[in-house]
Design an enzyme around this catalytic site. Structure first.
Site, short mmCIF file in Angstrom:
data_model
loop_
_atom_site.label_atom_id
_atom_site.label_comp_id
_atom_site.label_asym_id
_atom_site.label_seq_id
_atom_site.Cartn_x
_atom_site.Cartn_y
_atom_site.Cartn_z
N GLY A 98 -75.29 19.43 82.59
CA GLY A 98 -74.96 20.43 81.59
C GLY A 98 -75.82 21.67 81.72
O GLY A 98 -76.86 21.65 82.38
N GLY A 145 -73.82 15.53 82.74
CA GLY A 145 -72.47 15.95 82.38
C GLY A 145 -71.44 15.67 83.46
O GLY A 145 -70.26 15.43 83.16
N GLU A 168 -82.34 11.57 82.12
CA GLU A 168 -82.64 12.24 80.84
C GLU A 168 -83.93 11.81 80.17
O GLU A 168 -84.52 12.60 79.42
CB GLU A 168 -81.46 12.05 79.87
CG GLU A 168 -80.22 12.83 80.23
CD GLU A 168 -79.33 12.14 81.26
OE1 GLU A 168 -78.26 12.70 81.58
OE2 GLU A 168 -79.69 11.05 81.74
N ASP A 176 -76.56 10.48 77.94
CA ASP A 176 -75.45 10.64 77.00
C ASP A 176 -74.09 10.63 77.72
O ASP A 176 -73.91 9.86 78.64
CB ASP A 176 -75.64 11.90 76.15
CG ASP A 176 -75.58 13.20 76.95
OD1 ASP A 176 -75.90 13.19 78.16
OD2 ASP A 176 -75.21 14.24 76.37
#
Length: 385
Positions: A98, A145, A168, A176
């Protein structure tokens, strides 16, 4: 930051494998929205999505999320569109993650942080529930992402250039984009290991781990795409047959064993604990060079991230994808409102001192109440799927 600058950064930190993962995962982009960041085309029987930011390793912006979501909904309803193909431009990456501007926006209380995660997770859910065959050509770096754009689809094709990681916890975040759904469903405790350590899988190992469904030589990817596009009103079985043919023909690294094969028992044993402290204790007691290396790696991660990630996976193992994404949206907003994510971005990408000062600084200081607060309902602001 251009592609050369990003890769120069990567090489400067050559001895810090996890640092390089994180640098690859996020791109510091000031690229303005709307300049062909994603190409959406109808070709033959398929809708083709091409991530088109090669200089930024195809990092995902909010503008891209919105365009893909909108077009995917249209193609799902279109009787002339029989499958969806998603790929990245350039030779380096499918999608490296992302856009890091989310951190800056969150610090200034802009809505980008809320909108980006909300709309990205809506897209992840749409991919997961897509009624048409969805083929992700994950040729190159696939992290964060990029994992969300691929792993929930029916078919994921890796190549010898594929690099998968969910790094992360080293950024004060958590894996996520539905990581809480797919990671605990990987064989044994592999997903727990990948989530907590940020370990990087390459090439055929991305397939062997169960992240990709097929493995094909990168030089054959354009031919594979053409064969898929040439299908007439294909069913999922027709698509699967084409992919299976290419997979069977690929001999690259066929005789090499899975990089984690000899450590599988250690991973399953050490990472079966239900607290981070116990996992670290298990690694210490295991005592093998591999276990001690993972202990060293985990010790550098955000203590808060480690604790929320382990709980995310444990809870996610029995939830639906929709329930997981609702949970992860709560976590994302808590991370944006707290210290560690912004500190992780600062230490790795902005000041580049590689010395994040986590708060709390160690696992002992992270209370159950602290962790519970990350999982609290946002009431009317909860993600609605």
């Amino acid at each position: 930051m251009g592609q050369q600058d990003l890769w120069r950064l990567l090489s400067r930190f050559g001895s810090f494998k996890r640092t390089r993962i994180i640098l690859q995962h996020l791109s510091m982009s000031t690229h303005s929205a709307g300049l062909g960041e994603v190409l959406l085309e109808r070709k033959g029987c398929a809708g083709v999505i091409t991530l088109n930011r090669p200089k930024f390793l195809n990092a995902l912006s909010l503008n891209m999320v919105r365009q893909i979501y909108s077009q995917l909904k249209k193609w799902e309803q279109d009787p002339e569109t029989f499958l969806i193909i998603i790929k990245g431009t350039g030779e380096k990456a499918f999608c490296a993650g992302g856009d890091v501007r989310v951190s800056e926006a969150a610090k200034t209380k802009q809505n980008l942080a809320q909108d980006f995660f909300r709309e990205e997770y809506l897209l992840n859910n749409t991919i997961g529930s897509c009624q048409k065959p969805y083929v992700a050509l994950i040729d190159g770096i696939t992290m964060g992402g990029g994992v969300g754009l691929s792993v929930h689809g029916q078919f994921r094709v890796a190549t010898e250039r594929s690099v998968f990681a969910m790094p992360e916890t080293g950024l004060g975040l958590f894996p996520d984009v539905g990581g809480g759904y797919f990671l605990p469903r990987l064989p044994g405790k592999l997903g727990y290991f990948l989530a907590l350590t940020g370990f990087r899988l390459k090439g055929r190992d991305v397939y062997r781990a169960g992240i990709a469904t097929h493995f094909v030589d990168s030089g054959k990817m354009s031919m594979l795409e053409q064969d898929l596009l040439a299908l007439k009103s294909p069913s999922a079985k027709n698509v699967a047959n084409v992919l299976a043919t290419y997979h069977a023909e690929c001999k690259t690294d066929q005789d090499k064993s899975f990089i984690l094969e000899e450590h599988t028992d250690s991973i399953n044993s050490c990472f079966s604990a239900n607290t981070v402290e116990k996992i670290m204790e298990n690694l210490q007691q295991d005592g093998s060079p591999f276990a001690l290396e993972q202990l060293k790696v985990i010790s550098k991660m955000s203590p808060m991230s480690l604790k929320i990630t382990l709980r995310q996976l444990i809870e996610g193992s029995s939830k639906t994808l929709q329930e997981v994404l609702t949970m992860e949206y709560r976590l994302s907003q808590a991370c944006m409102a707290n210290h560690d994510f912004h500190e992780g971005v600062r230490a790795v990408l902005i000041d580049k001192d590689q010395s994040p000062k986590w708060k709390p600084a160690n696992l002992k200081e992270v209370t159950d109440e602290d962790v519970n607060n990350y999982f609290k309902s946002l009431g009317s602001n909860d993600l609605k799927l």
